[in-house]
Write an enzyme that holds these catalytic residues in place. Structure first.
Site, PDB file in Angstrom:
ATOM      1  N   TYR A  73      47.832  31.743  31.880  1.00 52.57           N
ATOM      2  CA  TYR A  73      47.246  33.046  32.246  1.00 52.57           C
ATOM      3  C   TYR A  73      47.597  34.093  31.181  1.00 52.57           C
ATOM      4  O   TYR A  73      46.730  34.827  30.700  1.00 52.57           O
ATOM      5  CB  TYR A  73      47.765  33.464  33.623  1.00 52.57           C
ATOM      6  CG  TYR A  73      47.507  34.898  33.994  1.00 52.57           C
ATOM      7  CD1 TYR A  73      46.242  35.328  34.391  1.00 52.57           C
ATOM      8  CD2 TYR A  73      48.539  35.842  33.969  1.00 52.57           C
ATOM      9  CE1 TYR A  73      46.011  36.655  34.730  1.00 52.57           C
ATOM     10  CE2 TYR A  73      48.318  37.158  34.317  1.00 52.57           C
ATOM     11  CZ  TYR A  73      47.053  37.566  34.690  1.00 52.57           C
ATOM     12  OH  TYR A  73      46.833  38.876  35.036  1.00 52.57           O
ATOM     13  N   THR A  88      48.329  42.665  30.921  1.00 53.95           N
ATOM     14  CA  THR A  88      49.448  42.270  31.773  1.00 53.95           C
ATOM     15  C   THR A  88      50.780  42.148  31.035  1.00 53.95           C
ATOM     16  O   THR A  88      50.799  41.825  29.839  1.00 53.95           O
ATOM     17  CB  THR A  88      49.108  40.910  32.437  1.00 53.95           C
ATOM     18  OG1 THR A  88      50.267  40.388  33.071  1.00 53.95           O
ATOM     19  CG2 THR A  88      48.623  39.889  31.429  1.00 53.95           C
TER      20      THR A  88
HETATM   21  N1  LIG Z   1      47.694  41.362  40.155  1.00 56.23           N
HETATM   22  C1  LIG Z   1      48.715  41.604  39.325  1.00 56.23           C
HETATM   23  O1  LIG Z   1      49.895  41.518  39.695  1.00 56.23           O
HETATM   24  C2  LIG Z   1      48.440  42.017  37.907  1.00 56.23           C
HETATM   25  C3  LIG Z   1      49.545  42.224  37.055  1.00 56.23           C
HETATM   26  C4  LIG Z   1      49.300  42.632  35.743  1.00 56.23           C
HETATM   27  C5  LIG Z   1      48.011  42.807  35.305  1.00 56.23           C
HETATM   28  N2  LIG Z   1      46.977  42.580  36.144  1.00 56.23           N
HETATM   29  C6  LIG Z   1      45.616  42.769  35.626  1.00 56.23           C
HETATM   30  O2  LIG Z   1      45.034  43.828  36.361  1.00 56.23           O
HETATM   31  C7  LIG Z   1      43.610  43.644  36.393  1.00 56.23           C
HETATM   32  C8  LIG Z   1      43.132  43.770  37.828  1.00 56.23           C
HETATM   33  O3  LIG Z   1      43.759  42.738  38.573  1.00 56.23           O
HETATM   34  P1  LIG Z   1      43.672  42.667  40.145  1.00 56.23           P
HETATM   35  O4  LIG Z   1      45.057  42.485  40.633  1.00 56.23           O
HETATM   36  O5  LIG Z   1      42.828  43.769  40.655  1.00 56.23           O
HETATM   37  O6  LIG Z   1      42.934  41.256  40.283  1.00 56.23           O
HETATM   38  P2  LIG Z   1      42.033  40.680  41.457  1.00 56.23           P
HETATM   39  O7  LIG Z   1      42.307  41.372  42.731  1.00 56.23           O
HETATM   40  O8  LIG Z   1      42.164  39.189  41.361  1.00 56.23           O
HETATM   41  O9  LIG Z   1      40.572  41.116  40.985  1.00 56.23           O
HETATM   42  C9  LIG Z   1      39.925  40.526  39.914  1.00 56.23           C
HETATM   43  C10 LIG Z   1      38.451  40.608  40.204  1.00 56.23           C
HETATM   44  O10 LIG Z   1      37.753  40.002  39.101  1.00 56.23           O
HETATM   45  C11 LIG Z   1      36.687  39.285  39.645  1.00 56.23           C
HETATM   46  N3  LIG Z   1      36.206  38.269  38.728  1.00 56.23           N
HETATM   47  C12 LIG Z   1      36.712  37.050  38.464  1.00 56.23           C
HETATM   48  N4  LIG Z   1      35.922  36.402  37.600  1.00 56.23           N
HETATM   49  C13 LIG Z   1      34.893  37.227  37.313  1.00 56.23           C
HETATM   50  C14 LIG Z   1      33.750  37.122  36.505  1.00 56.23           C
HETATM   51  N5  LIG Z   1      33.486  36.007  35.799  1.00 56.23           N
HETATM   52  N6  LIG Z   1      32.897  38.170  36.440  1.00 56.23           N
HETATM   53  C15 LIG Z   1      33.130  39.289  37.159  1.00 56.23           C
HETATM   54  N7  LIG Z   1      34.194  39.451  37.956  1.00 56.23           N
HETATM   55  C16 LIG Z   1      35.061  38.428  38.027  1.00 56.23           C
HETATM   56  C17 LIG Z   1      37.249  38.680  40.913  1.00 56.23           C
HETATM   57  O11 LIG Z   1      36.204  38.265  41.745  1.00 56.23           O
HETATM   58  P3  LIG Z   1      36.446  37.002  42.739  1.00 56.23           P
HETATM   59  O12 LIG Z   1      37.471  37.488  43.739  1.00 56.23           O
HETATM   60  O13 LIG Z   1      35.094  36.775  43.290  1.00 56.23           O
HETATM   61  O14 LIG Z   1      36.963  35.894  41.889  1.00 56.23           O
HETATM   62  C18 LIG Z   1      38.031  39.850  41.478  1.00 56.23           C
HETATM   63  O15 LIG Z   1      37.221  40.678  42.283  1.00 56.23           O
HETATM   64  C19 LIG Z   1      43.358  42.289  35.741  1.00 56.23           C
HETATM   65  O16 LIG Z   1      43.027  42.497  34.390  1.00 56.23           O
HETATM   66  C20 LIG Z   1      44.693  41.596  35.818  1.00 56.23           C
HETATM   67  O17 LIG Z   1      44.835  40.625  34.791  1.00 56.23           O
HETATM   68  C21 LIG Z   1      47.152  42.202  37.449  1.00 56.23           C
END
Ligand SMILES: NC(=O)c1ccc[n+]([C@@H]2O[C@H](COP(=O)([O-])OP(=O)(O)OC[C@H]3O[C@@H](n4cnc5c(N)ncnc54)[C@H](OP(=O)(O)O)[C@@H]3O)[C@@H](O)[C@H]2O)c1
Length: 299
Positions: free
Chosen positions: A132, A108
């Site tokens: 975070y 991120t």
């Molecule tokens: N969203 C943003 O704006 C953003 C920005 C920069 C970088 N990122 C990065 O991009 C990546 C994808 O993010 P995203 O936006 O797709 O996030 P997201 O929609 O919150 O998805 C994250 C997933 O990880 C799962 N998870 C949480 N704890 C877990 C565990 N212990 N074991 C297995 N799965 C688990 C969650 O399941 P539950 O829903 O059941 O908890 C969810 O399905 C992440 O690395 C994030 O840090 C995101």
């Protein structure tokens, strides 16, 4: 690896915003065999389960799209954030190492403090300003320690999709309910659709890239710019957003538990060169994503 054999991928976090679109995109991509695991079938904080999954799939690549992403809640529950973002990533990386697999760790813009007056390059010094961001940086370092030159750290920012919890879907809900919304004007970055991000992830894996790289859609916006574009593009697709006034505000007027970087722009030049992909203008990607939301009907 046999040149004709598909690239075998184990995807963790398959039900998240990025995970879902990665799984969909992989299914349409020749030469890729993706084994998708949501949290229900693979909890990355369970080291034994992770090792077992990696031994069962025998992947060429592990992709970690799982994360603790509740940025404000992380301030009051840092252990939970570190358990997933550092220790979960470390579990995947150590298991990948036992099989000689590579790993793509999604990270991120929040590893940076946002003080720099230009887009952040992959080799700029991280300095997270919230829990975070600290936990995600610890995850990067754990993956690097376990895998070294078998690791690809891909930092992205401002991710949204047609599904899941994100700024786009929150705005659409609020715009249908309210006559006016105040949206932050003095934090800038690039809205990034999971559609283009998933394609980039798969392209990087197919090309066997490693090291630290940045990827977002193209261009720059404030949250205010993004909100105005959502209102206008959604209206053009027949959604009920046009009567909502959007007022630019400062982040000082919108207190949150976690501080956020004022500058989230990422320099994408290394991936643009190596993948020969310029990236889609963020507003075009927004239009494509909106078109996948029920209720949108192109005029
Ligand atoms: N969203 C943003 O704006 C953003 C920005 C920069 C970088 N990122 C990065 O991009 C990546 C994808 O993010 P995203 O936006 O797709 O996030 P997201 O929609 O919150 O998805 C994250 C997933 O990880 C799962 N998870 C949480 N704890 C877990 C565990 N212990 N074991 C297995 N799965 C688990 C969650 O399941 P539950 O829903 O059941 O908890 C969810 O399905 C992440 O690395 C994030 O840090 C995101």
């Amino acid at each position: 690896m046999n040149a004709a054999a598909p690239i075998r991928i184990l995807l963790a976090g398959a039900n998240g915003q990025l995970g879902l679109d990665l799984a969909r995109r992989a299914a349409e991509t020749d030469g890729v065999e993706l084994h998708a695991r949501g949290r229900d079938t693979l909890d990355i904080t369970d080291a034994a389960a992770v090792q077992q999954a990696v031994e069962a799939v025998r992947p060429d690549w592990v992709i970690n799209a799982a994360a603790y992403t509740a940025v404000d809640r992380a301030e009051s529950e840092p252990e939970a954030a570190f358990a997933v973002n550092r220790d979960g990533a470390a579990n995947l990386a150590r298991a990948a190492a036992t099989q000689g697999a590579r790993m793509l760790q999604v990270s991120t813009d929040y590893v940076f403090d946002g003080e720099l007056g230009r887009p952040y390059r992959p080799d700029d010094t991280p300095n997270p300003i919230n829990v975070y961001g600290e936990s995600k940086l610890a995850g990067e370092r754990a993956v690097d320690a376990a895998l070294g030159n078998h690791a690809l750290i891909l930092r992205t920012a401002w991710v949204y999709a047609a599904h899941g919890q994100n700024f786009l879907r929150s705005m659409l809900r609020l715009m249908a309910e309210r006559e006016e919304l105040g949206v932050i004007e003095d934090q800038i970055g690039t809205p990034t659709s999971t559609l283009g991000l998933a394609e980039t992830v798969l392209a990087a894996v197919r090309q066997g890239l490693t090291g630290t790289h940045h990827w977002t859609d193209a261009g720059v916006a404030s949250w205010y710019d993004f909100a105005v574009a959502i209102r206008d593009e959604a209206h053009a697709l027949g959604m009920d957003t046009a009567r909502c006034r959007i007022r630019p505000i400062s982040w000082h007027e919108y207190p949150t538990a976690a501080r956020r970087p004022a500058n989230s722009r990422l320099d994408k030049s290394t991936l643009r060169e190596q993948l020969a992909r310029p990236g889609e203008p963020w507003r075009d990607a927004l239009r494509s994503t909106l078109g996948r939301i029920p209720g949108a009907s192109p005029a």
